[in-house]
Each structure stands twice: as structure tokens, then as C-alpha cells.
Write a protein that holds these residues in place. Structure first.
Motif, PDB file in Angstrom:
ATOM      1  N   THR A   1       9.256   0.599  -3.593  1.00  0.00           N
ATOM      2  CA  THR A   1       9.818   1.210  -2.435  1.00  0.00           C
ATOM      3  C   THR A   1       9.332   2.745  -2.239  1.00  0.00           C
ATOM      4  O   THR A   1       9.112   2.923  -0.930  1.00  0.00           O
ATOM      5  CB  THR A   1      11.593   1.094  -2.415  1.00  0.00           C
ATOM      6  N   LYS A   2       9.217   3.369  -3.179  1.00  0.00           N
ATOM      7  CA  LYS A   2       8.983   4.676  -2.920  1.00  0.00           C
ATOM      8  C   LYS A   2       7.476   4.826  -2.482  1.00  0.00           C
ATOM      9  O   LYS A   2       7.123   5.698  -1.600  1.00  0.00           O
ATOM     10  CB  LYS A   2       8.727   5.346  -4.539  1.00  0.00           C
ATOM     11  N   LYS A   3       6.603   3.878  -2.711  1.00  0.00           N
ATOM     12  CA  LYS A   3       5.218   3.859  -2.177  1.00  0.00           C
ATOM     13  C   LYS A   3       5.384   3.209  -0.953  1.00  0.00           C
ATOM     14  O   LYS A   3       4.699   3.949  -0.069  1.00  0.00           O
ATOM     15  CB  LYS A   3       4.382   2.889  -3.161  1.00  0.00           C
ATOM     16  N   TYR A   4       6.037   2.467  -0.739  1.00  0.00           N
ATOM     17  CA  TYR A   4       6.277   1.947   0.929  1.00  0.00           C
ATOM     18  C   TYR A   4       6.816   3.314   1.763  1.00  0.00           C
ATOM     19  O   TYR A   4       6.131   3.360   2.818  1.00  0.00           O
ATOM     20  CB  TYR A   4       7.070   0.922   0.720  1.00  0.00           C
TER      21      TYR A   4
ATOM     22  N   LEU B   1       6.177   7.556   5.976  1.00  0.00           N
ATOM     23  CA  LEU B   1       6.540   8.806   6.338  1.00  0.00           C
ATOM     24  C   LEU B   1       5.895   9.884   6.151  1.00  0.00           C
ATOM     25  O   LEU B   1       6.095  11.093   6.595  1.00  0.00           O
ATOM     26  CB  LEU B   1       8.103   9.005   5.730  1.00  0.00           C
ATOM     27  N   PHE B   2       4.741   9.754   5.213  1.00  0.00           N
ATOM     28  CA  PHE B   2       3.928  10.901   4.871  1.00  0.00           C
ATOM     29  C   PHE B   2       3.380  11.736   5.935  1.00  0.00           C
ATOM     30  O   PHE B   2       2.797  11.308   7.078  1.00  0.00           O
ATOM     31  CB  PHE B   2       2.710  10.447   4.010  1.00  0.00           C
TER      32      PHE B   2
ATOM     33  N   VAL C   1      12.892  12.848   2.137  1.00  0.00           N
ATOM     34  CA  VAL C   1      13.451  11.622   1.276  1.00  0.00           C
ATOM     35  C   VAL C   1      13.361  11.756  -0.153  1.00  0.00           C
ATOM     36  O   VAL C   1      14.324  11.609  -0.887  1.00  0.00           O
ATOM     37  CB  VAL C   1      12.567  10.433   1.755  1.00  0.00           C
ATOM     38  N   GLU C   2      12.341  12.493  -0.782  1.00  0.00           N
ATOM     39  CA  GLU C   2      12.207  12.600  -2.184  1.00  0.00           C
ATOM     40  C   GLU C   2      13.185  13.692  -2.494  1.00  0.00           C
ATOM     41  O   GLU C   2      13.879  13.623  -3.457  1.00  0.00           O
ATOM     42  CB  GLU C   2      10.825  13.280  -2.437  1.00  0.00           C
TER      43      GLU C   2
ATOM     44  N   SER D   1      13.978   4.418   9.617  1.00  0.00           N
ATOM     45  CA  SER D   1      14.086   4.350  10.982  1.00  0.00           C
ATOM     46  C   SER D   1      14.822   5.148  11.451  1.00  0.00           C
ATOM     47  O   SER D   1      16.096   4.957  11.840  1.00  0.00           O
ATOM     48  CB  SER D   1      13.847   3.161  11.716  1.00  0.00           C
ATOM     49  N   ASP D   2      14.397   6.635  11.591  1.00  0.00           N
ATOM     50  CA  ASP D   2      15.580   7.417  12.173  1.00  0.00           C
ATOM     51  C   ASP D   2      15.899   7.188  13.720  1.00  0.00           C
ATOM     52  O   ASP D   2      15.166   7.182  14.575  1.00  0.00           O
ATOM     53  CB  ASP D   2      15.116   9.043  12.066  1.00  0.00           C
ATOM     54  N   HIS D   3      17.286   7.366  13.945  1.00  0.00           N
ATOM     55  CA  HIS D   3      17.619   7.089  15.246  1.00  0.00           C
ATOM     56  C   HIS D   3      17.124   7.970  16.278  1.00  0.00           C
ATOM     57  O   HIS D   3      17.007   7.780  17.475  1.00  0.00           O
ATOM     58  CB  HIS D   3      19.362   7.105  15.388  1.00  0.00           C
TER      59      HIS D   3
END
Ligand code: NI
Length: 219
Positions: free
Chosen positions: A10-13, A18-19, A30-31, A61-63
Motif C-alpha cells: 500500500t505504501k508503494k501504491y 501521490l509523489f 501521507v508519510e 482521492s482528496d475531495h
């Protein structure tokens, strides 16, 4: 699949997704939320797998970037967790947390009924205040082409989220309308303590900002 592997995947995804995002909702946000949620979660005795997963997925997916559709994040979360064969009851809790976590000018009920939701919400709100909060706020304002400050537009209370995102506002107002309110909205005792110092920094910052604006610091 064991939990550690699920978290690493999930971290990788999320990192790939978002990078380099430039509005303050990037991977490093997020980190930070992940680490903070982990810390608060341990102190408060929450289920750390749920906390970690919800922290990683919370801005998938930010609103703000999906025209107010907060369901998209929940949908992506559900699909991703199901694909990893995460237990149904856990998928349900994590998805609910992702769906309800945003502040949204106080109109959408963002109250968390699970301890894990309270923990992740606190971690997310803590990243919105303090030194990093200030940086993120001006970055976001810039992206929205907002003025830094306009003394003619006074802060106000928003009861309607649609009105809030439509209104032409300046970034300093965002402190009064949202950020300075966050310390009293923290759910956990652990977060309340951390919020205090960050809150004080913002108050000092605003005081200095106004002093420089009015030219009271020279002559
Ligand atoms: Ni966030």
C-alpha cells in the motif's frame, strides 16, 4: 497475505500515486500522517493495522481535487483492500474512515465513531497546523490563486461547504476559519498535547504577520 506485506504494498501504491503532488497533499504529507497516527495509535491503544491502512489511504482521492466527491476515495480504498484480500470487517472500517475524515468547513459530519478513525483524523489535522501547516496553507492558496491577505475581506463562519469553496477568499482567513479551530477539535489526549505548541506557533506567526503588514516593526 500478512499485514506487513499489505502495508508495504500500500505504501508503494500511494507513493507512486501521490509523489510530486504540488498542493501539500503529496506523499510526504501521507508519510507524516502515517507516522503521527502510528505514534498516537500506540499511545491510545488503537488497532495499528487499521490505523496504518487508513492513514495511507486517507488522501488517495482528496475531495478538493475531485469536485467535492468524497466517495471516490472510499471507492478506491475498498477496491484496493479487496484486491489484497483484507478481511471484510477491516475493509469496512478503513473505507468508512477514508470517507468521513475531511473537515469540509464543518458541514459534512466528519465525527469518527471508531478509535482508529479518531487517531487518523487527529494525525491529519495535526499536519494542517504548526510550521508545516503554515507552509501547506500558503502552498494550497497559491494553487487556488488566492491572495495572501486582503484586509477588506474579514473571516467568517461557513455553514455551507459549496459556498465555502466558491467564495473568493485569502489565505490568512483560512487560519481564522479553520486552522485555529483545529486544536479544540482533536479527539485524543495525545493529539491535544501536540496541538498546543503548533497552535501557539500559528498565533505568534499571525501576530508577527500583522505587525509587519501594518509596518509596526520599523522606525
Ligand atoms: Ni490529509
Amino acid at each position: 497475505m500478512d499485514q506487513e506485506l499489505i502495508i508495504n504494498k500500500t505504501k508503494k501504491y500511494i507513493k507512486d500515486r501521490l509523489f510530486g503532488e504540488g498542493s501539500g497533499h503529496d506523499w510526504y504529507h501521507v508519510e507524516r500522517v502515517y507516522k503521527m497516527a502510528e505514534y498516537i495509535g500506540k499511545k491510545e491503544g488503537a488497532d495499528l493495522f487499521i490505523v496504518r491502512m487508513a492513514a495511507l489511504m486517507h488522501d488517495v482521492s482528496d475531495h478538493k481535487f475531485h469536485k467535492g466527491n468524497s466517495d471516490i476515495g472510499a471507492l478506491i480504498t475498498k477496491e484496493w483492500l479487496e484486491q489484497l484480500r483484507v478481511e471484510k470487517s477491516i475493509v469496512q472500517i478503513v473505507t468508512k474512515i477514508v470517507k468521513t475524515i475531511s473537515f469540509k468547513a464543518g458541514t459534512v459530519n466528519s465525527n469518527q465513531d471508531s478509535l482508529e478513525g479518531k487517531v487518523v483524523q487527529d494525525a491529519d489535522r495535526l499536519d494542517a497546523i504548526g510550521a508545516i501547516g503554515i507552509a501547506r496553507t500558503f502552498t494550497y492558496g497559491g494553487k487556488k490563486e488566492r491572495e495572501i491577505f486582503n484586509p477588506d475581506i474579514k473571516p467568517r463562519e461557513y455553514v455551507d461547504y459549496k459556498e465555502y469553496i466558491k467564495t473568493k477568499n485569502h489565505t490568512i482567513n483560512h487560519f481564522y476559519e479553520k486552522l485555529l479551530l483545529l486544536k479544540d477539535l482533536m479527539n485524543t489526549e495525545t493529539a491535544k498535547k501536540i496541538a498546543l505548541e503548533r497552535h501557539e506557533l500559528m498565533e505568534r506567526y499571525l501576530k508577527q504577520f500583522m505587525m509587519e503588514w501594518d509596518g509596526l516593526d520599523f522606525g
